[in-house]
Design an enzyme around this catalytic site. Structure first.
Site, PDB file in Angstrom:
ATOM      1  CE  LYS A  78      -1.154   0.791   4.827  1.00  0.00           C
ATOM      2  NZ  LYS A  78      -2.273   0.836   5.758  1.00  0.00           N
ATOM      3  CG  ASP A  79       3.599   2.146   2.707  1.00  0.00           C
ATOM      4  OD1 ASP A  79       2.548   2.766   2.955  1.00  0.00           O
ATOM      5  OD2 ASP A  79       4.222   1.493   3.568  1.00  0.00           O
ATOM      6  NE  ARG A 126      -7.460   3.252   3.489  1.00  0.00           N
ATOM      7  CZ  ARG A 126      -7.744   2.469   4.511  1.00  0.00           C
ATOM      8  NH1 ARG A 126      -8.957   1.969   4.645  1.00  0.00           N
ATOM      9  NH2 ARG A 126      -6.836   2.177   5.420  1.00  0.00           N
ATOM     10  NE  ARG A 127      -6.483   2.578   8.401  1.00  0.00           N
ATOM     11  CZ  ARG A 127      -5.174   2.354   8.465  1.00  0.00           C
ATOM     12  NH1 ARG A 127      -4.366   3.249   9.002  1.00  0.00           N
ATOM     13  NH2 ARG A 127      -4.666   1.232   8.015  1.00  0.00           N
ATOM     14  NE  ARG A 144       3.766   9.755   9.670  1.00  0.00           N
ATOM     15  CZ  ARG A 144       5.016   9.831   9.246  1.00  0.00           C
ATOM     16  NH1 ARG A 144       5.522  10.969   8.845  1.00  0.00           N
ATOM     17  NH2 ARG A 144       5.769   8.752   9.220  1.00  0.00           N
ATOM     18  NE  ARG A 150       0.293   4.246  13.446  1.00  0.00           N
ATOM     19  CZ  ARG A 150      -0.129   3.645  12.336  1.00  0.00           C
ATOM     20  NH1 ARG A 150      -1.318   3.886  11.854  1.00  0.00           N
ATOM     21  NH2 ARG A 150       0.669   2.807  11.715  1.00  0.00           N
ATOM     22  CB  CYS A 237      -0.245   5.520  -0.593  1.00  0.00           C
ATOM     23  SG  CYS A 237       0.991   6.625   0.092  1.00  0.00           S
TER      24      CYS A 237
HETATM   25  N1  LIG Z   1       0.832   3.585   6.121  1.00  0.00           N
HETATM   26  C1  LIG Z   1       1.817   2.878   6.856  1.00  0.00           C
HETATM   27  C2  LIG Z   1       1.673   1.393   6.735  1.00  0.00           C
HETATM   28  N2  LIG Z   1       2.074   0.756   5.622  1.00  0.00           N
HETATM   29  C3  LIG Z   1       1.824  -0.580   5.782  1.00  0.00           C
HETATM   30  C4  LIG Z   1       1.263  -0.779   7.020  1.00  0.00           C
HETATM   31  C5  LIG Z   1       0.942  -2.101   7.578  1.00  0.00           C
HETATM   32  C6  LIG Z   1      -0.154  -2.877   6.946  1.00  0.00           C
HETATM   33  C7  LIG Z   1      -0.007  -3.345   5.545  1.00  0.00           C
HETATM   34  O1  LIG Z   1       0.887  -4.149   5.214  1.00  0.00           O
HETATM   35  O2  LIG Z   1      -0.853  -2.958   4.732  1.00  0.00           O
HETATM   36  C8  LIG Z   1       1.141   0.475   7.652  1.00  0.00           C
HETATM   37  C9  LIG Z   1       0.610   0.755   8.999  1.00  0.00           C
HETATM   38  C10 LIG Z   1      -0.870   0.999   9.107  1.00  0.00           C
HETATM   39  O3  LIG Z   1      -1.518   1.446   8.158  1.00  0.00           O
HETATM   40  O4  LIG Z   1      -1.426   0.791  10.199  1.00  0.00           O
END
Ligand SMILES: NCc1[nH]cc(CCC(=O)O)c1CC(=O)O
Length: 307
Positions: A78-79, A126-127, A144, A150, A237
């Site tokens: 997702k990154d 998004r969330r 963050r 967190r 993203c």
């Molecule tokens: N944005 C940061 C990120 N990039 C990947 C993950 C972990 C989960 C994954 O592999 O999708 C996270 C942390 C999160 O969103 O809580």
């Protein structure tokens, strides 16, 4: 031969990279070692959108790959920006772990049990957009930092809850701390959430061949559709875009079901649509669904929220 596997330094990144390295050894017999690469995304605590959004976690690892300092780079899918990078091959997508978002709330509560006015932390537009769209009267607060930081904000009472990726919690062995796993159809995950990308140099046929053994067809089809949608929406993203695809066996023919959300963190009406098609055509399904969402106004929604 020892394969050098590049990883970011965070607990989550080193965990997932060593899991990939172990799987690679198990499936191919090749020896591996982890090489830590520091990225701007890890050094800074500024909002992601300010330090370049898409790709801050990725480019340093790719530079190390191209410079020959590592042979494999492992990223959270997702990154990963949707545009292909020169000289880099996305050689494997191992089986996806869990696409869902998880809630960690005080006192074991679920989102629906939190009183009106509760403070829920997330740094993800998004969330935020989907939490607001649930209409629960909770206050979404920016956030963050790594998983530990967190969660600590709930433990020390600063926030009533945080929302984060279930996959990250699972990889870190902390999934038991989740008080709710959100239905992925209610709160659509980020495109690629829960999946990993293993990259090598495009001209490194030997490593590409080894990595191919880790690739999972269903994960690749689903993630390719989600990322095709994201690319066609010209979003990154950090955009308020959710997408989740599944491979479904329809009487012996494999179908891909793709659902998507485009919203606005401040609570403007959002757009939610889905599309299905052959598992052979993930890019086409993503493109078609994106076009439908743009026809419904998705691009003006995203323009309104662009950083
Ligand atoms: N944005 C940061 C990120 N990039 C990947 C993950 C972990 C989960 C994954 O592999 O999708 C996270 C942390 C999160 O969103 O809580």
């Amino acid at each position: 031969m020892t394969l050098r596997v590049g990883t970011r330094a965070s607990a989550l990144a080193t965990t997932q990279s060593s899991q990939v390295a172990a799987l690679l050894t198990e499936l191919t017999g090749v020896e591996t070692e982890l090489v830590t690469v520091s990225t701007e995304g890890d050094r800074s605590t500024r909002p992601l959108a300010e330090i370049g959004g898409t790709g801050v976690f990725v480019s340093a690892l790719r530079d190390a790959l191209l410079a020959g300092e590592v042979d494999v780079a492992v990223h959270s899918l997702k990154d990963l920006p949707t545009a292909p990078a020169d000289g880099i091959l996305l050689a494997a997508m191992p089986p996806r772990v869990d696409p869902r978002d998880a809630v960690i709330a005080r006192d074991g509560l679920t989102l629906g049990e939190l009183p009106v006015g509760s403070r829920v932390g997330t740094g993800s537009p998004r969330r935020a957009a989907q939490l607001n769209a649930l209409g629960l009267g909770i206050e979404v607060v920016g956030l963050r930092g790594n998983v530990d930081t967190r969660i600590a904000k709930v433990r020390d009472g600063e926030l009533d809850a945080v929302v984060l990726a279930a996959a990250g919690l699972r990889r870190l062995g902390r999934i038991e701390e989740a008080t709710e796993l959100l239905d992925p159809l209610q709160v659509l995950p980020a495109p690629g959430q829960g999946a990993l990308a293993c990259e090598c140099r495009s001209d490194d046929r030997e490593v590409a061949g080894l990595l191919a053994r880790l690739d999972d067809d269903a994960t690749r089809a689903a993630v390719t559709a989600e990322r095709s949608l994201l690319a066609s929406l010209e979003a990154g993203c950090s955009a308020p875009v959710g997408a989740w695809a599944e491979v479904v066996d329809d009487d012996g023919s494999l179908q891909l079901w793709l659902r998507a959300f485009v919203g606005d963190p401040s609570g403007a009406p959002s757009i939610r649509l889905s599309a299905t098609g052959s598992v052979q055509d993930p890019i086409g399904i993503g493109e078609r669904l994106a076009a439908e969402m743009i026809a419904e106004g998705a691009d003006s929604l995203m323009r309104a929220t662009a950083p």
